[in-house]
Write a protein that holds these residues in place. Structure first.
Motif, mmCIF file in Angstrom:
data_model
loop_
_atom_site.group_PDB
_atom_site.id
_atom_site.type_symbol
_atom_site.label_atom_id
_atom_site.label_comp_id
_atom_site.label_asym_id
_atom_site.label_seq_id
_atom_site.Cartn_x
_atom_site.Cartn_y
_atom_site.Cartn_z
ATOM 1 N N MET A 155 103.648 88.332 -0.280
ATOM 2 C CA MET A 155 103.401 89.071 1.334
ATOM 3 C C MET A 155 102.145 89.608 0.555
ATOM 4 O O MET A 155 101.240 90.166 1.419
ATOM 5 N N GLY B 56 99.546 87.527 0.922
ATOM 6 C CA GLY B 56 98.843 87.086 2.088
ATOM 7 C C GLY B 56 97.793 88.059 2.885
ATOM 8 O O GLY B 56 97.466 87.760 3.823
ATOM 9 N N GLY B 57 98.785 89.426 2.350
ATOM 10 C CA GLY B 57 98.062 90.587 2.953
ATOM 11 C C GLY B 57 96.150 90.417 2.767
ATOM 12 O O GLY B 57 95.398 90.616 3.876
ATOM 13 N N GLU C 142 94.856 87.617 4.749
ATOM 14 C CA GLU C 142 94.583 87.805 5.627
ATOM 15 C C GLU C 142 93.432 88.905 5.996
ATOM 16 O O GLU C 142 93.170 88.920 6.792
ATOM 17 N N SER D 103 96.723 85.243 11.087
ATOM 18 C CA SER D 103 97.398 86.126 10.472
ATOM 19 C C SER D 103 99.256 86.055 11.044
ATOM 20 O O SER D 103 100.081 85.429 10.084
ATOM 21 N N THR E 121 99.230 82.354 8.636
ATOM 22 C CA THR E 121 99.598 82.448 6.728
ATOM 23 C C THR E 121 101.042 83.331 6.888
ATOM 24 O O THR E 121 101.724 82.981 5.502
ATOM 25 N N SER E 122 101.529 84.369 7.344
ATOM 26 C CA SER E 122 102.911 85.164 7.096
ATOM 27 C C SER E 122 103.845 83.607 7.430
ATOM 28 O O SER E 122 104.752 83.431 6.673
ATOM 29 N N VAL F 296 106.390 82.580 4.442
ATOM 30 C CA VAL F 296 107.758 82.238 4.684
ATOM 31 C C VAL F 296 108.724 80.827 4.356
ATOM 32 O O VAL F 296 109.157 81.282 3.061
#
Length: 452
Positions: A33, A36-37, A40, A55, A58-59, A63
């Motif tokens: 996470m 990913g942030g 992002e 976004s 990417t999430s 996952v």
């Protein structure tokens, strides 16, 4: 017990593994996470025109990666947990405090063969096979048969009965004091060792028990003066001392029934007297003694009455009695046999026994018994029911012993010269085989001692 412990330990291990996996997955998710942030934000700076689509992609990819890693790590942890449950505890896990319990589940023939020492392989033992689900069980106990206990009890009862019977026999023999009787007869009776031994043998066999199938009937035969009446008096005196005066009868025919005309009445009275005595002896559990002296003068009616008492199937009290007959019937056969066979009897006795006197008398009894039986059977059937014992002639040495005993009784000094002089006054048969037999035995001894 072992199945529950193993399942419990496996569940504990699986819980620990799941906690570790969840912790690692959470760490991975946090890292993804964060990454990913950051990605992002970079993409926002780089590609500002499409912030929503980038976004979301990417999430979604983060996952998917987390899910794949979670599944791989979970599977690897599960496989590791299963392997440790079979082989041992985990590397980082704390030691188990529960005891190790042996089961047959993880054993194989190869592992058994590797753990057994080499010297045990040489022993051939039978393999014990157990059911797959039954485990190790002890064989069922076989119930012991009650017949064994009954057999042991029966043997104990029989042993006690036999022991009591032997003790009773000993007590019965001691009651009549046969050892004392033997000493008395050997001390008081001279020259009749064979007859004395035969009489004592009959008495010991008969008096050893109280249950009999017939009465004891003994008949002593011999010439005049050989000691028949003296032997009867000794027996009567001994039995009076052990069974009582009322259970001993001395019957003299010439005294109790001298007239032949009264023979029938005498026979009835004698039978009634014997019946009373045997009934009294049965009550007291003793054996009476009936002595008939001078039996050669008995009338036919008396012999017939005695034959009915002895030979017929009477009640039990008549079977427990001793009848002793004293007579000179057959004395001619005894005298002739001893005079004409003295040399052969002496040689046979010397060859068969170290004691010539006792051996000679035993040989005499063995030879004369069948001769007397055949002679007496012709006179009356009563004699066939009796055990015949012959009494032989007395030698000069026996007569001297009679003089010595009588002089001692009368209080005279036993001078050997005086005894030889008195013994020389007795009439003797011509010497035969080195033996000098007296014609009258010791019958004149008492009269000659009284003249001193």
């Amino acid at each position: 017990m072992s199945d529950q412990d193993s399942s419990t330990s496996a569940s504990q291990t699986e819980g620990e593994v799941e906690e570790e996996v969840e912790g690692e997955v959470e760490g991975e998710m946090d890292g993804e996470m964060k990454g990913g942030g950051e990605e992002e934000e970079g993409e926002k700076h780089r590609d500002s025109p499409a912030p929503g689509l980038s976004s979301f992609s990417t999430s979604l990819s983060a996952v998917m990666r987390i899910k794949q890693k979670y599944r791989a790590m979970k599977k690897r942890r599960q496989d590791l947990a299963l392997g440790l449950a079979a082989d041992g505890p985990l590397t980082g896990a704390p030691p188990r405090s529960s005891p190790k319990i042996f089961t047959f589940d993880g054993l194989t023939p190869s592992s058994l063969s590797s753990s057994v020492p080499q010297w045990n392989k040489r022993r051939k033992r039978k393999r014990v096979l157990y059911p797959n689900r039954g485990g190790c069980r002890a064989p069922p106990k076989q119930e012991r048969s009650r017949a064994k206990y009954c057999l042991v009890l029966l043997c104990a009862i029989v042993f006690i009965q036999v022991y009591n019977a032997i003790e009773n026999l000993d007590d019965h023999v001691l009651r009549y004091d046969l050892d004392g009787l033997e000493k008395t007869l050997r001390r008081e009776v001279f020259g009749q060792q064979g007859a004395v031994e035969g009489l004592l043998s009959h008495l010991k066999d008969y008096l050893s028990t109280y249950v009999h199938n017939k009465p004891l009937v003994v008949s002593l035969h011999g010439p005049s003066g050989v000691g028949k009446s003296h032997l009867g008096r000794l027996l009567a005196g001994h039995f009076r001392s052990v069974v009582g005066e009322t259970l001993v009868l001395q019957y003299y025919v010439l005294h109790h029934c001298p007239q032949e005309a009264d023979a029938l009445q005498c026979a009835g009275d004698l039978a009634a007297l014997i019946a009373q005595m045997v009934e009294r002896a049965e009550e007291e559990e003793k054996i009476p003694l009936f002595i008939f002296d001078e039996a050669e003068h008995m009338h036919g009616e008396i012999l017939d009455a005695l034959l009915q008492l002895v030979a017929s199937k009477q009640s039990n009290e008549y079977l427990n009695a001793i009848y002793l007959f004293l007579s000179n019937l057959g004395h001619t056969h005894i005298t002739k046999h001893m005079l004409y066979n003295s040399s052969s009897n002496s040689m046979a006795a010397a060859a068969s026994s170290s004691s010539s006197s006792s051996g000679r008398h035993s040989h005499l009894v063995k030879e004369l018994t069948p001769i007397l039986r055949s002679t007496l059977a012709k006179l009356h059937p009563l004699w066939t029911e009796a055990d015949v014992l012959p009494l032989g002639l007395l030698e000069k040495g026996h007569v001297m012993e009679c003089f010595l005993d009588e002089m001692t009784r009368e209080g005279f000094y036993p001078d050997h010269t005086n005894i030889e002089r008195l013994a020389g006054e007795i009439e003797y048969y011509p010497e035969a085989g080195g033996h000098q037999y007296s014609q009258t035995g010791c019958k004149q001894v008492v009269a000659k001692v009284n003249l001193l």
